[in-house]
Scaffold this motif. Structure first.
Motif, short mmCIF file in Angstrom:
data_model
loop_
_atom_site.label_atom_id
_atom_site.label_comp_id
_atom_site.label_asym_id
_atom_site.label_seq_id
_atom_site.Cartn_x
_atom_site.Cartn_y
_atom_site.Cartn_z
N ILE A 281 0.79 -1.22 0.09
CA ILE A 281 0.07 0.07 0.05
C ILE A 281 0.89 1.45 -0.08
O ILE A 281 0.56 2.26 -0.86
N GLU A 282 1.98 1.23 0.84
CA GLU A 282 2.69 2.50 1.01
C GLU A 282 4.05 2.51 0.01
O GLU A 282 4.90 3.36 0.17
N MET A 283 4.08 1.67 -1.08
CA MET A 283 5.00 1.60 -2.04
C MET A 283 5.11 3.13 -2.58
O MET A 283 4.27 3.54 -3.25
N GLU A 284 6.30 3.65 -2.65
CA GLU A 284 6.56 4.90 -3.35
C GLU A 284 6.45 5.00 -4.66
O GLU A 284 6.96 3.82 -5.42
N ASN A 285 5.76 5.72 -5.13
CA ASN A 285 5.45 5.87 -6.67
C ASN A 285 4.63 4.96 -7.27
O ASN A 285 4.29 5.02 -8.61
N SER A 286 4.21 3.84 -6.66
CA SER A 286 3.32 2.93 -7.08
C SER A 286 2.48 2.22 -6.34
O SER A 286 1.54 1.38 -6.80
N GLY A 287 2.26 2.48 -5.13
CA GLY A 287 1.23 2.11 -4.13
C GLY A 287 -0.12 2.47 -4.37
O GLY A 287 -0.39 2.89 -5.46
#
Length: 762
Positions: A281-287
């Motif tokens: 959920i919290e993935m940077e630039n892709s979450g």
């Protein structure tokens, strides 16, 4: 002597029959069944059982089959081991040795089951008579048990270890996109499913293979999950998880037991989804948030579907999206606050948009945000009610964080009903109004909205600004559905006044037609009679304004006509709300000017001046007696706005005492008919807002007291906490009352003897 001879004869006959049967079973194992007479063999077995030799026959068959299986183990199975003494870690990487081992085992198993079917046919009578009474397994089942103990769970050779290791290795190779021979794996799995464990009565598949398969799968996916989280972005990660789930489902369908499917699915969900929920959920630039920002509906739909498989998946998604909505809402509120501050400085500068554009922009941005998340809800979240509730709570939170939201929403409706709906179909009009009603539902202070809506509706009706009566009535109908008839009674009363006034003016024209020329006013008068309790203005007092004599005469004429028809009523003229059409003669041409009543009074004062003469601010104020704030606004409209009918000295956008005004003979405009708008802040100033708030608080006191009295009339006796809770419940459709306010109102009612404390509670 004779009995022993018979005994020896019987033994000899049994031995003879048994030797033939044993030889026949060996021939069957050698695949020479075609040379045998099954009828003769059946008769031999039949005679043995008939002569009470069933136990010898049964044990003899067991020994022959066991001996054969031990020979098979040595001759065929052991030489096929992938590597001598190998464990799965030593199995050659391409799995060819393992595949060959499974192939050999498949042949051995198929040969054994085929032979056992033939042997069963020969020994059918023994099955039927001896096996059932002796409570021992039937011949075919005996053959399966012997295969289990002699081959699969051999005490002499590590066949079981090799079998399980090879099966797991083959599955691992398939997971790593290698091609394997599924038919061999399926044959081995089917074999394990057909064999039964003696102690648990469960399949050998369940006792020997399944738990090891699940343990190795759990470890495999634990490692893969950590690796993928480090290597992939969120959409790619979810595609791989989706692919893994499908692969495992296919694997079960092709060669594993159906009972394994929920177990392996649970492992993949736990290792690849549950353990990495927040990370994905919290993935940077892709979450999740970048997906929402870029409207990646397919990816959002995949996340919704995958996360729905695990316990807290949807809760984490809801929480993240809700926080994001609140964040966006906060940004919209902050933008509006900064714009309001910037545009507030333009109120005096004569910009007629002043705060209204800020209000409309705020509502439009909130509606756009709502549309965006409605789209997400429809296309990606399967219209999940739980998500809808979470979204609504987030919208409600930030909308009520903006103290001006009731006024802004009313202004937005006002703008649409005045001009925004021109050229739109009924369906489009209904759509816009439905959207604003959605926002209205989120407002906590519905009574504040009602006050603003009444003010804006009054102006639309009185100034003839409404585009469509149907749209106006449609909006009131929607508000009635939301809040009940009490909410809209006064709004409907305002419409009723407009309709009755129209009929009254028709009667007034007929009345004037019967008068002499001298009695008729020289100007055409149109009057709207308002019921003071319905309209939001203070209609009890007449605003100060010295009207021209001709206009005063016309007003008196109407008043005589009206009071003759309605005795006991009192008319109070509201000159601050009227408008007039006057003709102005300029150097270039004549123009018809549509102005407010105050502007008309100001302009008519310039009729008595010679060319080049002027009036000071003080002269206009003294002669017209218009309240100062209204006078400044109207002079601004005439001298500082788009159409400069008057010229002001010194030049500037502010009206100050000492300013001098000239009639502008040089005025030109392309249109003959011109509307002179009054400069006014459409959004309330802080002073006006404070006044509105005070009126709302006053009205709330009465509503709270009425609710308390209603409840107590019904219940007779109630403790304080329950009474407060019941009052909150009854009033929350209009506003959420503060418990402190309710307590004060209870005390006020006790003082005024509407209520009294219970005798034991002094």
């Amino acid at each position: 002597m004779s009995s022993r001879r018979f005994q020896n004869s019987a033994d000899a006959q049994f031995t003879d029959n048994w030797d033939r049967l044993a030889q026949a079973i060996r021939e069957i194992h050698k695949k020479n069944a075609s040379i045998l007479s099954f009828e003769e063999l059946y008769r031999n077995a039949y005679n043995m059982v008939l002569h009470k030799n069933g136990d010898k026959l049964y044990n003899g068959v067991r020994e022959v089959i066991t001996q054969h299986l031990e020979e098979v183990a040595v001759a065929q199975v052991v030489p096929a081991f992938p590597l001598s003494g190998a464990s799965s870690s030593q199995t050659n990487p391409n799995g060819a040795g393992g595949a060959n081992f499974l192939k050999v085992l498949k042949c051995v198993w198929e040969d054994h089951t085929t032979c056992m079917l033939m042997i069963r046919d020969i020994l059918m009578y023994m099955d039927r008579v001896y096996a059932k009474t002796a409570n021992v397994p039937l011949v075919y089942d005996l053959g399966l048990d012997l295969f289990r103990d002699t081959i699969v769970r051999s005490q002499n050779y590590p066949i079981q270890n090799h079998l399980l290791d090879v099966l797991l290795q083959q599955i691992k190779l398939e997971r790593e996109n290698e091609i394997i021979d599924r038919s061999n794996v399926k044959a081995s799995i089917d074999m394990l499913l057909e064999l039964t464990d003696a102690s648990t009565k469960d399949t050998v598949y369940a006792t020997d293979f399944e738990h090891r398969f699940l343990d190795t799968s759990s470890e495999y996916y634990r490692v893969e999950g950590q690796m993928l989280v480090g290597e992939c972005d969120a959409p790619e990660y979810m595609k791989k998880v989706d692919k893994r789930l499908n692969e495992e489902e296919q694997r079960v369908r092709h060669y594993l037991s159906q009972t394994t499917e929920p177990k392996i699915r649970s492992i993949v969900e736990e290792e690849l989804i549950s353990k990495h929920l927040k990370t994905v959920i919290e993935m940077e630039n892709s979450g999740l948030i970048p997906m929402l920002r870029n409207e990646k509906m397919d990816d959002l739909g995949r996340m919704y579907k995958l996360f729905g498989r695990v316990g807290k998946g949807h809760d984490e998604m809801k929480s993240a999206i809700s926080d994001y909505i609140r964040e966006l809402g906060k940004a919209i509120n902050e933008t509006v606050t900064s714009n309001s501050a910037a545009e507030g400085s333009n109120v005096a500068s004569g910009d007629k948009q002043t705060g209204a554009s800020v209000a409309i922009r705020w509502v439009q941005e909130v509606l756009d945000l709502k549309d965006k998340f409605d789209k997400v809800q429809n296309l990606a979240l399967s219209n999940d009610k739980a998500f809808q509730t979470s979204f609504n709570e987030a919208f409600e939170h930030f909308i009520n964080k903006n103290p001006k939201s009731p006024e802004f929403i009313s202004l937005f409706i006002d703008d649409n009903l005045k001009k925004g709906l021109k050229g739109k179909t009924e369906e489009e009009v209904d759509n816009v109004l439905d959207k604003t009603i959605t926002l209205f539902r989120f407002i906590g202070e519905k009574d504040v909205f009602e006050r603003y809506y009444k003010q804006h509706l009054a102006k639309r009706l009185l100034l003839g600004r409404s585009v469509s009566d149907d749209a106006e009535r449609g909006m009131i109908g929607k508000l009635k559905v939301e809040c009940g008839y009490q909410f809209t009674t006064k709004l409907e009363g305002m419409f009723n006044d407009m309709r009755i006034s129209s009929d009254t003016m028709s009667d007034f024209k007929d009345y004037l037609d019967n008068k002499s020329v001298l009695e008729k006013p020289k100007l055409e008068l149109s009057v709207t009679v308002l019921t003071s309790t319905f309209w939001p203005m203070n209609l009890s007092a007449s605003p100060r304004c010295n009207l021209p004599a001709e206009l005063t005469k016309a007003c008196d004429s109407f008043q005589r006509f009206y009071l003759d028809r309605h005795s006991g009523r009192r008319l109070t003229w509201q000159s601050n709300m009227g408008s007039a059409d006057i003709r102005g003669t300029f150097k270039a041409r004549k123009h018809e000017l549509n102005v407010s009543t105050y502007q008309m009074v100001i302009l008519l004062m310039f009729n008595d001046l010679q060319d080049g003469e002027s009036l000071t601010y003080e002269q206009i104020k003294g002669e017209s007696d218009i309240p100062e704030a209204d006078l400044k606004r109207n002079l601004q409209s005439l001298a500082c706005a788009k159409y400069k009918i008057l010229v002001k000295e010194p030049k500037g956008k502010e009206i100050n005492p000492g300013d001098i005004f000239f009639f502008n003979y040089e005025f030109t405009a392309p249109l003959q008919r011109i509307k002179i708008p009054t400069v006014a802040s459409k959004v309330e100033t802080e002073g006006e807002r404070k006044e509105t708030r005070e009126k709302v608080e006053e009205a709330r006191k009465h509503q709270t007291e009425a609710a308390i009295v209603r409840i107590m009339k019904d219940r007779k006796t109630m403790d304080h906490n329950n009474l407060v809770a019941e009052v909150v419940k009854q009033l929350q459709s209009r506003f959420v009352p503060n418990p402190a306010l309710i307590k004060k109102r209870i005390e006020a009612l006790i003082e005024r003897e509407y209520l009294e404390r219970a005798s034991g509670d002094r």
